[in-house]
Scaffold this active site. Structure first.
Site, mmCIF file in Angstrom:
data_model
loop_
_atom_site.group_PDB
_atom_site.id
_atom_site.type_symbol
_atom_site.label_atom_id
_atom_site.label_comp_id
_atom_site.label_asym_id
_atom_site.label_seq_id
_atom_site.Cartn_x
_atom_site.Cartn_y
_atom_site.Cartn_z
ATOM 1 N N SER A 1 0.843 -1.196 0.000
ATOM 2 C CA SER A 1 0.000 0.000 0.000
ATOM 3 C C SER A 1 0.878 1.245 0.000
ATOM 4 C CB SER A 1 -0.941 -0.010 1.208
ATOM 5 O OG SER A 1 -0.236 -0.188 2.409
ATOM 6 N N MET A 2 0.479 2.230 -0.818
ATOM 7 C CA MET A 2 1.292 3.434 -1.008
ATOM 8 C C MET A 2 0.480 4.714 -0.824
ATOM 9 S SD MET A 2 3.736 2.249 -4.193
ATOM 10 C CE MET A 2 2.410 2.320 -5.396
ATOM 11 N N GLY A 3 -0.520 4.657 0.048
ATOM 12 C CA GLY A 3 -1.294 5.855 0.347
ATOM 13 C C GLY A 3 -2.076 6.364 -0.853
ATOM 14 N N GLY B 1 -1.914 4.805 -4.361
ATOM 15 C CA GLY B 1 -2.561 3.537 -4.662
ATOM 16 C C GLY B 1 -1.848 2.379 -3.996
ATOM 17 N N GLY C 1 -6.462 0.171 5.679
ATOM 18 C CA GLY C 1 -5.579 -0.919 5.276
ATOM 19 C C GLY C 1 -6.222 -2.280 5.485
ATOM 20 N N ASP C 2 -6.998 -2.404 6.562
ATOM 21 C CA ASP C 2 -7.698 -3.657 6.826
ATOM 22 C C ASP C 2 -8.792 -3.898 5.792
ATOM 23 O OD1 ASP C 2 -6.102 -3.781 9.136
ATOM 24 O OD2 ASP C 2 -7.581 -2.601 10.256
#
Length: 315
Positions: free
Chosen positions: A224-226, A229, A255-256
């Site tokens: 994950s890169m905020g 994306g 994130g979950d």
């Protein structure tokens, strides 16, 4: 019949969101509103999967003193409660939302420590779930008193029982578990840099790092890169899923939600691109809500075509 899924949360938390416009450290601050939600990474994943139509069981450690808020959630979403109750209270994590400056301050408390007997009871509960659950999601930090290689042993045992295991943790517990090769992991960039001990300054370098992990035996790596994306990498495929712009209400559980969307897609047999789109849309949906919850299923459906999925070349 849809696959059944169990989630394991060693270190759950009650997520308390507190709105303080213009929050200032060292000053008297006044609260506009407050909201408390039962959470912890595996609890959130299970809650989102229930919203996505799956039958879910939950286990882990839960403090007896404030268990009712969790029990209410489990009953509302028809989640099978296999948590091991331990002495004391489940921790409370505080998010201070400063909407005036668009800043969020996190205050995370340490978790409880279970006894050796508690840990044995938890492992028995997980073993009991293997008889009628296909997927296992192991999520979150490892509290003090639990061996750092605990996830590694659980991944190995569950795989030996023929189960598909997704691991979402960081630091030494993640490093220790790589050799057990869970089906999927989901670090963010900072966690991946820590894991590999190197800087990853751009998307291509992140893709290259993720491909190395795939080559080392992890079938699916999601990074994950905020706002940029997330990268979804499998053997022979590296995809960047870019989310649409939305009004972010809270980052709790986003994130979950991505993990839940990934598991939902893979459990339904979707190809990587469609799983990436569903995972990203689910995470975006969570961003539009206060606390760890999803919008109506129609909203998630409407977000799917707004997610851009494209191939990425590595270094």
């Amino acid at each position: 019949m849809a696959p059944t899924i169990a989630t394991v949360t060693l270190n759950p938390a009650i997520d308390q969101s507190v709105a303080i416009p213009g929050f200032a450290a060292g000053e008297v601050n006044r609260v506009d509103w407050e909201q408390s939600d039962p959470g912890g990474k595996g609890v959130n994943v299970a809650s989102f999967l229930a919203d996505l139509g799956f039958r879910v069981a939950v286990t882990g450690f839960l403090g007896r003193d404030n268990a009712p808020i969790f029990e209410k959630l489990f009953a509302q979403k028809a989640m099978q409660d296999r948590f091991v109750r331990i002495d004391g209270k489940t921790r409370v994590n505080v998010k201070i939302l400063d909407e005036a400056r668009q800043r969020i301050t996190d205050i995370n408390f340490p978790g409880q420590t279970g006894t050796a007997a508690d840990l044995a009871a938890l492992e028995a509960a997980i073993h009991g779930l293997t008889s009628d659950h296909d997927w296992f999601v192991l999520s979150g930090s490892v509290p003090a008193g639990v061996p750092l290689d605990w996830y590694a042993h659980q991944v190995a045992r569950l795989k030996a029982a023929g189960k598909t295991v997704v691991l979402d943790t960081s630091g030494e517990p993640l490093r220790a578990a790589l050799g057990s090769a869970p089906f999927a992991i989901k670090p963010n960039i900072a966690e991946l840099e820590e894991l590999l001990g190197e800087s990853l300054p751009d998307t291509a370098s992140v893709a290259t790092a993720a491909r190395r992990l795939v080559q080392d035996g992890i079938p699916c790596v999601v990074v994950s890169m905020g706002r940029e994306g997330a990268l979804f990498v499998e053997a022979g495929q590296s995809l960047l899923a870019v989310p649409p712009q939305v009004d972010v209400k809270s980052t709790v559980g986003a994130g979950d939600a991505m993990v839940a969307g990934l598991v939902a897609g893979k459990a339904r047999g979707l190809p990587l691109a469609d799983s990436a789109r569903l995972a990203t849309a689910t995470a975006v949906g969570a961003l539009t809500q206060l606390g760890p919850r999803l919008p109506a299923s129609q909203v998630i459906e409407s977000l799917l075509p707004q997610v851009t999925v494209q191939a990425v070349a590595a270094d």
